[in-house]
Design an enzyme around this catalytic site. Structure first.
Site: not given
Ligand code: PA5
Length: 446
Positions: A414, A302, A281
């Protein structure tokens, strides 16, 4: 020897690291600015003392519950799971009778129904974790869990809820204010995947009885030098996170577009999933980045290891080891001749030998590899690992010229899902959806 990185197999001689090494002064200045402006709480941890006090205060309440149901996704769940699996394996082992943590980080009707059918509400606390307070996968489960608690416990339902969310805004913060639900903050500028050492990961850790202070201490061993107001180029140049970042960025330039995280500490395997989210990410932007691949030693020897060793030559590896894992039981002294080489040895010798073998085989196959060798598999080392890899990821992103702290590409899916469910607005997405669903499709019988 203490905790070390072994760079012997990093193949630095094959990489053009010079342009990135030359950026060290600029990077140090950028770090000073960002830390100074409060935009890197992951490193400066200004919230730490307040959080320790809040956790202390919360501790008697947490002790009244046998079960914690954690609702969260992505960075709001992966760190908690990594800590749980590393330091509280009991729940997955026979005969467990202590506290239980259940992490619901998916839209899984089977799992949610099972949790609500089998968890005893009077002994359960539901912890909903969402920095934004608006993530439908999490808030959707919160709606259902809230109704469940209300039905089962009546007016006492709020006493079985804890929220972890933004300090000032978002739906969950409104819920906290409206119903007086205890709510701990996710500090400003602390994005999900960088937030495990906040209430996000530490409420479940505290519930399970982990040494939260040791986690912090370990993280500070790594992060404090980077967060120092007088950080200079020399200090940064010598810092392992910068060296990993230089390696990571120059690997990508050389076509190594996959990064294995091979954990030879079996209980730490979920740090592989945590790292995968962190790296992917943070760095998958603008057509750049390398794909993280979590792997478990020795299980994956394995399984996917054949591909690591003899597939496309595009893989590098972070190889996590600890020479002081438990020895375990001894192999019997009297074994069939062909297994005689383990007779009388500690069971634990096997993983060390296999780790060494795999590491050497990866190197022989030309996989650039850095070994992260931890003296102990304890919370302090986990704190160090979290800070090291988080800082290395941020610095890698900066060296690549991208922003490692956002994740804009994930928004489209989303929005389309929301459009599909009939959310207000989203005109463009609704039109795209209509076009997608009405276009001719190439459908074939299965
Ligand atoms: O690293 C990130 O920012 C994302 O993966 C969030 O953790 C994830 O989308 C969840 O978001 P939130 O904590 O706002 O529900």
């Amino acid at each position: 020897m203490s905790d070390v990185l072994d760079w012997s197999g990093a193949a630095l001689e094959k990489l053009n690291t010079a342009p990135y090494e030359a950026a060290v002064g600029r990077m140090a200045e950028h770090l000073r600015q960002e830390v100074g402006a409060g935009r890197l709480p992951f490193l400066s941890m200004p919230y730490m003392n307040a959080l320790k006090a809040q956790l202390q205060e919360l501790s008697p309440l947490l002790k009244t519950f046998d079960h914690m149901l954690l609702l969260g996704i992505g960075g709001s769940a992966l760190g908690a799971r990594a800590l749980q699996k590393a330091f509280f394996p009991q729940q997955d082992q026979p005969g467990h009778s202590g506290p239980c943590l259940w992490i619901a980080d998916n839209v899984d009707a089977y799992a949610l129904e099972a949790n609500l059918a089998k968890l005893p509400p009077e002994n359960t606390v539901v912890v909903t974790v969402s920095k934004s307070g608006g993530t439908i996968e999490t808030v959707g489960q919160y709606f259902i869990a809230k109704e469940w608690m209300q039905e089962k416990l009546g007016d006492a339902w709020q006493e079985h809820m804890i929220l972890v969310t933004d300090e000032k805004q978002g739906y969950l913060r409104e819920e906290a204010d409206r119903f007086g639900i205890p709510a701990l903050p996710v500090p400003d500028n602390l994005g999900g995947r960088y937030s495990v050492l906040s209430a996000v990961g530490l409420i479940p850790a505290q519930f399970l009885g982990m040494d939260v202070c040791a986690l912090f201490d370990g993280a500070r061993d790594i992060a404090a030098r980077l967060a120092a107001p007088d950080l200079d180029a020399g200090t940064l140049e010598a810092h392992p996170s910068f060296q990993l970042a230089v390696w990571g960025a120059s690997l990508m330039d050389a076509g190594f577009d996959e990064m294995i995280f091979f954990s030879y500490i079996p209980l730490w395997a979920c740090f592989g999933d945590w790292f995968a989210q962190l790296w992917a990410e943070s760095l998958g932007k603008e057509g750049k980045g390398s794909q993280p691949i979590p792997a478990i030693g020795v299980t994956d020897q394995h399984s996917v290891n054949q591909m690591f060793l003899d597939g496309r030559r595009n893989k590098a590896c972070l190889f996590l080891t600890c020479p002081n894992l438990p020895a375990g039981p001894k192999f019997p002294a009297d074994l069939p001749e062909k297994f005689g080489y383990v007779a009388g040895k500690d069971f634990g010798e096997l993983i060390q030998a296999e780790g060494l073998g795999t590491r050497m085989a990866l190197s022989a196959s030309g996989v650039p590899l850095v070994e992260i060798r931890l003296e102990r598999d304890e919370p302090r080392q986990a704190g160090k690992l979290i800070a090291l890899l988080g800082a290395a990821t941020i610095l890698t992103g900066w060296l690549m010229g991208i922003n490692p702290l956002d994740q804009p590409a994930v928004e489209l899916g989303k929005r389309l899902a929301k459009a599909r469910l009939g959310a207000d607005g989203l005109k463009e997405e609704k039109a795209d959806l209509q076009a997608f669903l009405t276009a001719d499709r190439d459908i074939r019988e299965l």
